[in-house]
Motif scaffolding. Structure first.
Motif, PDB file in Angstrom:
ATOM      1  N   UNK A 139       0.934  -1.237  -0.087  1.00 32.40           N
ATOM      2  CA  UNK A 139       0.128   0.086   0.077  1.00 32.40           C
ATOM      3  C   UNK A 139       0.858   1.221  -0.013  1.00 32.40           C
ATOM      4  N   UNK A 140       0.317   2.437  -0.301  1.00 31.29           N
ATOM      5  CA  UNK A 140       1.026   3.660  -0.349  1.00 31.29           C
ATOM      6  C   UNK A 140       1.979   3.960   1.053  1.00 31.29           C
ATOM      7  N   UNK A 141       3.016   4.172   1.163  1.00 30.17           N
ATOM      8  CA  UNK A 141       3.538   4.558   2.255  1.00 30.17           C
ATOM      9  C   UNK A 141       3.657   6.016   2.739  1.00 30.17           C
ATOM     10  N   UNK A 142       3.172   6.767   1.845  1.00 30.40           N
ATOM     11  CA  UNK A 142       2.822   8.243   2.209  1.00 30.40           C
ATOM     12  C   UNK A 142       1.896   8.789   0.955  1.00 30.40           C
ATOM     13  N   UNK A 143       1.191   9.919   1.433  1.00 31.97           N
ATOM     14  CA  UNK A 143      -0.019  10.267   0.796  1.00 31.97           C
ATOM     15  C   UNK A 143       0.707  11.346  -0.527  1.00 31.97           C
ATOM     16  N   UNK A 144      -0.252  11.043  -1.387  1.00 25.99           N
ATOM     17  CA  UNK A 144       0.020  11.877  -2.526  1.00 25.99           C
ATOM     18  C   UNK A 144      -0.427  13.375  -2.234  1.00 25.99           C
ATOM     19  N   UNK A 145       0.472  14.597  -2.704  1.00 23.22           N
ATOM     20  CA  UNK A 145       0.355  15.908  -2.352  1.00 23.22           C
ATOM     21  C   UNK A 145      -1.228  16.313  -2.545  1.00 23.22           C
ATOM     22  N   UNK A 146      -1.677  17.042  -1.588  1.00 26.76           N
ATOM     23  CA  UNK A 146      -3.064  17.559  -1.597  1.00 26.76           C
ATOM     24  C   UNK A 146      -3.260  18.546  -3.011  1.00 26.76           C
ATOM     25  N   UNK A 147      -2.464  19.470  -3.313  1.00 26.93           N
ATOM     26  CA  UNK A 147      -2.422  20.249  -4.304  1.00 26.93           C
ATOM     27  C   UNK A 147      -3.778  21.245  -4.066  1.00 26.93           C
ATOM     28  N   UNK A 148      -3.613  21.753  -2.782  1.00 26.85           N
ATOM     29  CA  UNK A 148      -5.009  22.404  -2.134  1.00 26.85           C
ATOM     30  C   UNK A 148      -5.289  23.851  -2.896  1.00 26.85           C
ATOM     31  N   UNK A 149      -4.192  24.236  -3.653  1.00 24.50           N
ATOM     32  CA  UNK A 149      -4.266  25.612  -4.349  1.00 24.50           C
ATOM     33  C   UNK A 149      -5.161  25.300  -5.679  1.00 24.50           C
ATOM     34  N   UNK A 150      -5.078  24.056  -6.195  1.00 23.77           N
ATOM     35  CA  UNK A 150      -5.675  23.663  -7.742  1.00 23.77           C
ATOM     36  C   UNK A 150      -7.283  23.745  -7.409  1.00 23.77           C
ATOM     37  N   UNK A 151      -7.710  24.657  -8.248  1.00 21.85           N
ATOM     38  CA  UNK A 151      -9.181  24.979  -8.265  1.00 21.85           C
ATOM     39  C   UNK A 151      -9.748  25.762  -7.106  1.00 21.85           C
ATOM     40  N   UNK A 152      -8.695  26.389  -6.295  1.00 24.41           N
ATOM     41  CA  UNK A 152      -9.251  27.249  -5.100  1.00 24.41           C
ATOM     42  C   UNK A 152      -9.371  28.446  -5.712  1.00 24.41           C
ATOM     43  N   UNK A 153     -10.246  29.489  -4.991  1.00 19.72           N
ATOM     44  CA  UNK A 153     -10.424  30.796  -5.316  1.00 19.72           C
ATOM     45  C   UNK A 153      -8.813  31.541  -5.486  1.00 19.72           C
ATOM     46  N   UNK A 154      -9.047  32.481  -6.490  1.00 25.02           N
ATOM     47  CA  UNK A 154      -7.813  33.436  -6.805  1.00 25.02           C
ATOM     48  C   UNK A 154      -6.686  32.504  -7.485  1.00 25.02           C
ATOM     49  N   UNK A 155      -6.745  30.975  -7.643  1.00 26.90           N
ATOM     50  CA  UNK A 155      -5.742  30.472  -8.272  1.00 26.90           C
ATOM     51  C   UNK A 155      -6.002  30.012  -9.702  1.00 26.90           C
ATOM     52  N   UNK A 156      -5.034  30.327 -10.608  1.00 26.93           N
ATOM     53  CA  UNK A 156      -5.407  29.651 -12.100  1.00 26.93           C
ATOM     54  C   UNK A 156      -4.845  28.457 -12.085  1.00 26.93           C
ATOM     55  N   UNK A 157      -5.541  27.323 -12.659  1.00 21.54           N
ATOM     56  CA  UNK A 157      -4.926  26.165 -12.768  1.00 21.54           C
ATOM     57  C   UNK A 157      -3.966  25.913 -13.849  1.00 21.54           C
ATOM     58  N   UNK A 158      -3.063  25.141 -13.582  1.00 16.54           N
ATOM     59  CA  UNK A 158      -2.155  24.642 -14.620  1.00 16.54           C
ATOM     60  C   UNK A 158      -2.524  24.101 -15.796  1.00 16.54           C
ATOM     61  N   UNK A 159      -1.983  24.355 -17.002  1.00 21.39           N
ATOM     62  CA  UNK A 159      -2.447  23.302 -18.175  1.00 21.39           C
ATOM     63  C   UNK A 159      -1.136  22.544 -18.320  1.00 21.39           C
ATOM     64  N   UNK A 160      -1.003  21.521 -18.003  1.00 19.66           N
ATOM     65  CA  UNK A 160       0.349  20.768 -17.949  1.00 19.66           C
ATOM     66  C   UNK A 160       0.978  20.771 -19.405  1.00 19.66           C
ATOM     67  N   UNK A 161       2.321  21.074 -19.274  1.00 20.74           N
ATOM     68  CA  UNK A 161       3.326  20.996 -20.204  1.00 20.74           C
ATOM     69  C   UNK A 161       3.734  19.564 -20.349  1.00 20.74           C
ATOM     70  N   UNK A 162       3.180  18.718 -21.511  1.00 21.60           N
ATOM     71  CA  UNK A 162       3.692  17.572 -21.620  1.00 21.60           C
ATOM     72  C   UNK A 162       5.245  17.425 -22.314  1.00 21.60           C
ATOM     73  N   UNK A 163       6.442  17.376 -21.505  1.00 22.38           N
ATOM     74  CA  UNK A 163       7.482  17.568 -22.175  1.00 22.38           C
ATOM     75  C   UNK A 163       8.251  16.285 -22.945  1.00 22.38           C
TER      76      UNK A 163
END
Ligand code: FES
Ligand SMILES: [Fe+2]
Length: 362
Positions: A139-163
């Motif tokens: 099982x996962x031994x740690x949590x995936x980051x929350x990314x709490x700012x994604x979708x939160x007020x005042x934040x512009x979401x990323x559009x991921x660059x596929x490198x």
């Protein structure tokens, strides 16, 4: 392309951890997506419930690829995904999200126990799809980051660059966390005030404060960045300033010595609901951040592998970082051994806050 064994990282070819496997935009409806990571072909699909599933690409019956087919009537009739199960285009065997075959449409025989695809845990978060990879199957031994700012007020979401693919072992990318000396020549950093690393179990942090040739005005506020890896493949960097921003750089092993890389940027703006203009500004900001990352990328794409850095004073704790990184390439039971060797804070000298002392200079 240099391998994990050549770098002496551990007994497992690929590191244990959370890794990005797709941009959520790559999935259309329930259409399965063929992907390749960790030296194997896999299929990512969304069930009719909306839940995501990741299974082996090859059917245990006779080896057909579940997602690389356009002409089978299973596909033409839109019958490939039913509920949360996926059907093989070749003879129609159907597999549940746990990978077990749950129907052989033409056979009176009981489904053989070996009729099973391997399956992996996947999660959707912050517009990206992530999987937990563990060669020991834990099982996962740690949590995936929350990314709490994604979708939160005042934040512009990323559009991921596929490198795309980089023919480089990921250790060369991770090295950047401790690489104090590349900032001036590669990124145009100047007047470094502080450079320190914290090793905290499955995390490693880099705190840096400095000026910049173009980003900070002369006599203006220094830039401060707080950057950390959560496990071996997810880098988040917070930058304060007029527009606070959060960089995501994430890389996933595809084969031994090859990684797939993405970059994204969240930007905080004045409007609780960002205006068109603010979104445009955030996109330009993401492009500038991606350009800065490309400066590293160009080096990695062209360098030869470095198995043993020739360390000199002022380089930053790259050797320690590589010990930290080894925890993910060895059985989980040994993780603590590597953590115990590195946990703590390392300050790299040769900055305004930590100048060389006379003895070192001599
Ligand atoms: S190969 Fe998949 S059902 Fe036969
Ligand atoms: Fe860099």
């Amino acid at each position: 392309m240099a391998t994990t064994a050549e770098y002496g990282l551990g007994e497992q070819t690929f590191p244990r951890g959370w890794f990005m496997v797709a941009d959520a935009d790559e999935l259309e409806g329930t259409k399965p997506l063929a992907v390749r990571y960790f030296g194997r072909d896999m299929v990512l699909y969304r069930g009719e419930s909306g839940a995501l599933h990741m299974v082996d690409a090859y059917c245990p019956h006779m080896g057909a690829h579940l997602a690389r087919n356009t002409t089978s009537y299973v596909i033409r009739d839109g019958k490939q995904v039913e509920g949360d199960s996926i059907r093989c285009p070749y003879h129609g065997w159907r597999f549940g999200p746990d990978g077990r075959c749950n129907q052989i449409p033409y056979s009176p025989q009981k489904v053989p126990g070996a009729a099973k695809l391997e399956s992996w845990l996947v999660k959707e978060r912050a517009g990206c799809i992530w999987m937990w990879w563990d060669p020991e199957g834990g099982e996962p031994e740690y949590d995936l980051p929350e990314f709490a700012e994604y979708g939160a007020p005042h934040w512009v979401n990323w559009k991921m660059d596929r490198l795309g693919l980089l023919n480089s072992h990921p250790v060369e990318i991770v090295d950047n966390m401790a690489d104090r000396a590349h900032f001036e020549p590669i990124h145009g950093t100047q007047d470094v005030i502080l450079f320190e690393n914290d090793f905290e179990d499955h995390k490693v942090v880099q705190r840096m404060s400095s000026g910049h040739r173009t980003l900070s005005a002369e006599g203006g506020e220094p830039l401060f960045t707080d950057t950390w890896y959560t496990g071996p493949g997810i880098l988040i960097s917070q930058m304060a300033g007029q527009f606070p921003s959060i960089i995501l750089i994430t890389h996933t092993p595809v084969d031994d010595g090859v990684v797939k890389v993405w970059h994204g940027l969240l930007v905080k703006v004045a409007g609780a609901v960002p205006s068109e203009e603010e979104i445009g500004m955030a996109r330009a900001y993401q492009q500038a951040s991606c350009d800065a990352f490309s400066q590293d990328f160009e080096v990695w794409a062209n360098k030869r592998p470095c198995f043993n850095p020739m360390a000199v004073l002022g380089d930053g704790p790259i050797g320690k970082l590589r010990i930290w990184y080894r925890q993910f390439y060895n059985p989980r039971a040994r993780a603590q051994e590597f953590r115990a060797r590195v946990n703590g804070t390392i300050i790299t000298r040769g900055t305004l806050n930590a100048p060389w002392d006379d003895q070192q200079v001599a």
